[in-house]
Scaffold this motif. Structure first.
Motif, PDB file in Angstrom:
ATOM      1  N   GLN A  29       0.845  -1.193   0.000  1.00 23.45           N
ATOM      2  CA  GLN A  29       0.000   0.000   0.000  1.00 23.45           C
ATOM      3  C   GLN A  29       0.880   1.243   0.000  1.00 23.45           C
ATOM      4  O   GLN A  29       1.924   1.280   0.665  1.00 23.45           O
ATOM      5  CB  GLN A  29      -0.922   0.001   1.224  1.00 23.45           C
ATOM      6  CG  GLN A  29      -1.994   1.078   1.163  1.00 23.45           C
ATOM      7  CD  GLN A  29      -3.115   0.807   2.160  1.00 23.45           C
ATOM      8  OE1 GLN A  29      -3.559  -0.325   2.333  1.00 23.45           O
ATOM      9  NE2 GLN A  29      -3.587   1.849   2.816  1.00 23.45           N
ATOM     10  N   VAL A  31       0.440   5.132   0.981  1.00 24.30           N
ATOM     11  CA  VAL A  31      -0.479   6.031   1.671  1.00 24.30           C
ATOM     12  C   VAL A  31       0.118   7.428   1.724  1.00 24.30           C
ATOM     13  O   VAL A  31       1.334   7.603   1.696  1.00 24.30           O
ATOM     14  CB  VAL A  31      -0.795   5.541   3.106  1.00 24.30           C
ATOM     15  CG1 VAL A  31      -1.490   4.190   3.060  1.00 24.30           C
ATOM     16  CG2 VAL A  31       0.463   5.463   3.942  1.00 24.30           C
ATOM     17  N   PHE A  33       0.020  11.076   3.852  1.00 26.45           N
ATOM     18  CA  PHE A  33      -0.382  11.889   4.997  1.00 26.45           C
ATOM     19  C   PHE A  33       0.268  13.250   4.827  1.00 26.45           C
ATOM     20  O   PHE A  33       1.498  13.364   4.771  1.00 26.45           O
ATOM     21  CB  PHE A  33       0.059  11.248   6.319  1.00 26.45           C
ATOM     22  CG  PHE A  33      -0.708  10.002   6.684  1.00 26.45           C
ATOM     23  CD1 PHE A  33      -1.945  10.082   7.303  1.00 26.45           C
ATOM     24  CD2 PHE A  33      -0.194   8.756   6.396  1.00 26.45           C
ATOM     25  CE1 PHE A  33      -2.654   8.937   7.623  1.00 26.45           C
ATOM     26  CE2 PHE A  33      -0.889   7.604   6.717  1.00 26.45           C
ATOM     27  CZ  PHE A  33      -2.122   7.691   7.334  1.00 26.45           C
ATOM     28  N   TYR A  38       4.109   7.396   1.688  1.00 27.65           N
ATOM     29  CA  TYR A  38       4.741   6.278   2.380  1.00 27.65           C
ATOM     30  C   TYR A  38       4.448   4.980   1.634  1.00 27.65           C
ATOM     31  O   TYR A  38       3.292   4.669   1.354  1.00 27.65           O
ATOM     32  CB  TYR A  38       4.225   6.149   3.816  1.00 27.65           C
ATOM     33  CG  TYR A  38       4.456   7.365   4.673  1.00 27.65           C
ATOM     34  CD1 TYR A  38       5.558   7.448   5.524  1.00 27.65           C
ATOM     35  CD2 TYR A  38       3.568   8.442   4.633  1.00 27.65           C
ATOM     36  CE1 TYR A  38       5.765   8.569   6.317  1.00 27.65           C
ATOM     37  CE2 TYR A  38       3.770   9.563   5.421  1.00 27.65           C
ATOM     38  CZ  TYR A  38       4.875   9.620   6.260  1.00 27.65           C
ATOM     39  OH  TYR A  38       5.070  10.730   7.038  1.00 27.65           O
ATOM     40  N   ILE A  40       4.408   0.952   1.933  1.00 25.90           N
ATOM     41  CA  ILE A  40       4.339  -0.106   2.934  1.00 25.90           C
ATOM     42  C   ILE A  40       4.305  -1.447   2.212  1.00 25.90           C
ATOM     43  O   ILE A  40       3.443  -1.674   1.352  1.00 25.90           O
ATOM     44  CB  ILE A  40       3.088   0.024   3.822  1.00 25.90           C
ATOM     45  CG1 ILE A  40       3.030   1.406   4.482  1.00 25.90           C
ATOM     46  CG2 ILE A  40       3.055  -1.088   4.884  1.00 25.90           C
ATOM     47  CD1 ILE A  40       1.698   1.695   5.172  1.00 25.90           C
ATOM     48  N   LEU A  65      -0.519  -3.753   8.877  1.00 27.93           N
ATOM     49  CA  LEU A  65      -0.798  -2.643   7.974  1.00 27.93           C
ATOM     50  C   LEU A  65      -1.629  -1.581   8.682  1.00 27.93           C
ATOM     51  O   LEU A  65      -1.351  -0.374   8.581  1.00 27.93           O
ATOM     52  CB  LEU A  65      -1.533  -3.150   6.738  1.00 27.93           C
ATOM     53  CG  LEU A  65      -1.920  -2.092   5.707  1.00 27.93           C
ATOM     54  CD1 LEU A  65      -0.701  -1.392   5.141  1.00 27.93           C
ATOM     55  CD2 LEU A  65      -2.739  -2.722   4.573  1.00 27.93           C
ATOM     56  N   THR A  69      -0.293   2.402   9.607  1.00 28.17           N
ATOM     57  CA  THR A  69      -0.966   3.620   9.176  1.00 28.17           C
ATOM     58  C   THR A  69      -1.367   4.486  10.365  1.00 28.17           C
ATOM     59  O   THR A  69      -1.270   5.719  10.306  1.00 28.17           O
ATOM     60  CB  THR A  69      -2.196   3.287   8.315  1.00 28.17           C
ATOM     61  OG1 THR A  69      -3.066   2.403   9.029  1.00 28.17           O
ATOM     62  CG2 THR A  69      -1.783   2.619   7.023  1.00 28.17           C
ATOM     63  N   ILE A  72       1.918   6.189  11.660  1.00 28.24           N
ATOM     64  CA  ILE A  72       2.356   7.282  10.783  1.00 28.24           C
ATOM     65  C   ILE A  72       1.451   8.490  10.957  1.00 28.24           C
ATOM     66  O   ILE A  72       1.918   9.630  11.051  1.00 28.24           O
ATOM     67  CB  ILE A  72       2.364   6.822   9.313  1.00 28.24           C
ATOM     68  CG1 ILE A  72       3.435   5.756   9.086  1.00 28.24           C
ATOM     69  CG2 ILE A  72       2.625   8.014   8.390  1.00 28.24           C
ATOM     70  CD1 ILE A  72       3.394   5.137   7.704  1.00 28.24           C
ATOM     71  N   ARG A  73       0.161   8.250  11.018  1.00 32.16           N
ATOM     72  CA  ARG A  73      -0.784   9.353  11.191  1.00 32.16           C
ATOM     73  C   ARG A  73      -0.555  10.074  12.514  1.00 32.16           C
ATOM     74  O   ARG A  73      -0.587  11.310  12.586  1.00 32.16           O
ATOM     75  CB  ARG A  73      -2.206   8.815  11.142  1.00 32.16           C
ATOM     76  CG  ARG A  73      -3.298   9.883  11.244  1.00 32.16           C
ATOM     77  CD  ARG A  73      -4.630   9.234  11.521  1.00 32.16           C
ATOM     78  NE  ARG A  73      -4.628   8.558  12.814  1.00 32.16           N
ATOM     79  CZ  ARG A  73      -5.454   7.572  13.142  1.00 32.16           C
ATOM     80  NH1 ARG A  73      -6.339   7.121  12.266  1.00 32.16           N
ATOM     81  NH2 ARG A  73      -5.401   7.014  14.334  1.00 32.16           N
ATOM     82  N   VAL A 119       8.689   0.008   5.613  1.00 31.78           N
ATOM     83  CA  VAL A 119       7.948   1.267   5.519  1.00 31.78           C
ATOM     84  C   VAL A 119       8.949   2.320   5.074  1.00 31.78           C
ATOM     85  O   VAL A 119       9.996   2.502   5.715  1.00 31.78           O
ATOM     86  CB  VAL A 119       7.323   1.681   6.859  1.00 31.78           C
ATOM     87  CG1 VAL A 119       6.368   2.853   6.657  1.00 31.78           C
ATOM     88  CG2 VAL A 119       6.606   0.519   7.522  1.00 31.78           C
TER      89      VAL A 119
END
Length: 252
Positions: A29, A31, A33, A38, A40, A65, A69, A72-73, A119
């Motif tokens: 994935q 993603v 932010f 990022y 993954i 996963l 996320t 990271i958020r 990551v």
């Protein structure tokens, strides 16, 4: 930074000959932010001696996963994620597998699986692994294995996320210099893509694959994914490994 990535999981002929399903699983994935992207990548291989190792592999990847996320958020920076945070991800995955085992009234060991993860942001990278399989990255010096497959004390053995002392076999590494290419794979491929005598990856395996991926459009490429699956099920590969095979390739 825009990632191009493909991933394939194929069932080994040893499983097919016994009318069994595969035990490998992976998740990829990308993603975003804020203004940072990022990548993954997660790979897990269920123990061949178990009935539900493939289920454990799926639970492990899906759970981690979600944990990644959230981390990271919450932190806003990959460099802010600690060694303890990664231990938390892996522990959460093991707890999720344990809940499944309890609901199914089965021993935890029936869900045994290895685990590999990466990551990567534009300014940082973090890698982790339990058991065999491998993560290979490309940097200025060429291709290198982040960790060497942890194959245990005896032949054909390794370590699993379901082991009692799983955290003692969790390898971690972080870098402020993210790679421009990365591959993650299960043990069904490790003897084909790694030179165990020289302790280095086989450049001849990875270079053509990454050259093709770099020429593709951004994001996930269904055509290349199908070509990768065909390659992994080819006679040339199956003659050298009858196990399940999973390979993630990503470049930016």
């Amino acid at each position: 930074m825009t990632w191009k990535h493909i991933a394939a999981t194929v069932t080994g002929i040893s499983h097919l000959n016994r009318n069994e399903g595969g035990q490998d699983y992976c998740r990829v994935q990308v993603v975003q932010f804020g203004d940072r992207e990022y990548f993954i990548g997660l790979v897990a291989d269920g123990a061949g001696s178990t009935a539900d190792g493939g289920v454990g592999a799926q639970i492990a990847c899906d759970t981690i996963l979600g944990c990644i996320t959230v981390s990271i958020r919450d932190t806003g920076e990959l460099s802010g994620i600690s060694h303890e945070d990664v231990e938390h991800w892996v522990s959460a995955a093991r707890d999720a597998i344990a809940r499944q085992a309890e609901m199914s009234s089965k021993p935890l060991r029936e869900y045994a699986c290895t685990l590999l993860g990466a990551v990567i942001a534009d300014n940082h990278a973090r890698y982790f692994q339990i058991g065999d399989g491998g993560i290979v990255i490309h940097e200025e010096a060429g291709y290198t294995a982040v960790f060497w497959p942890d194959q245990g004390e005896y032949a054909n053995t390794t370590y699993f996320i379901t082991d009692e002392a799983f955290l003692s076999h969790l390898s971690q590494q972080s870098s402020a210099s993210p790679p421009d290419e990365i591959a993650l794979f299960t043990d069904g491929l490790q003897n084909l893509v790694l030179s165990f005598s020289r302790k280095v990856p086989h450049d001849g395996f990875f270079k053509p694959l990454f050259e093709t991926l770099r020429k593709s459009c951004g994001g996930e490429n269904p055509i290349l994914t199908e070509q990768l699956r065909t390659f992994l099920t080819s006679r040339e590969i199956n003659e050298r490994s009858d196990d399940d095979k999973t390979l993630i390739l990503a470049t930016h």
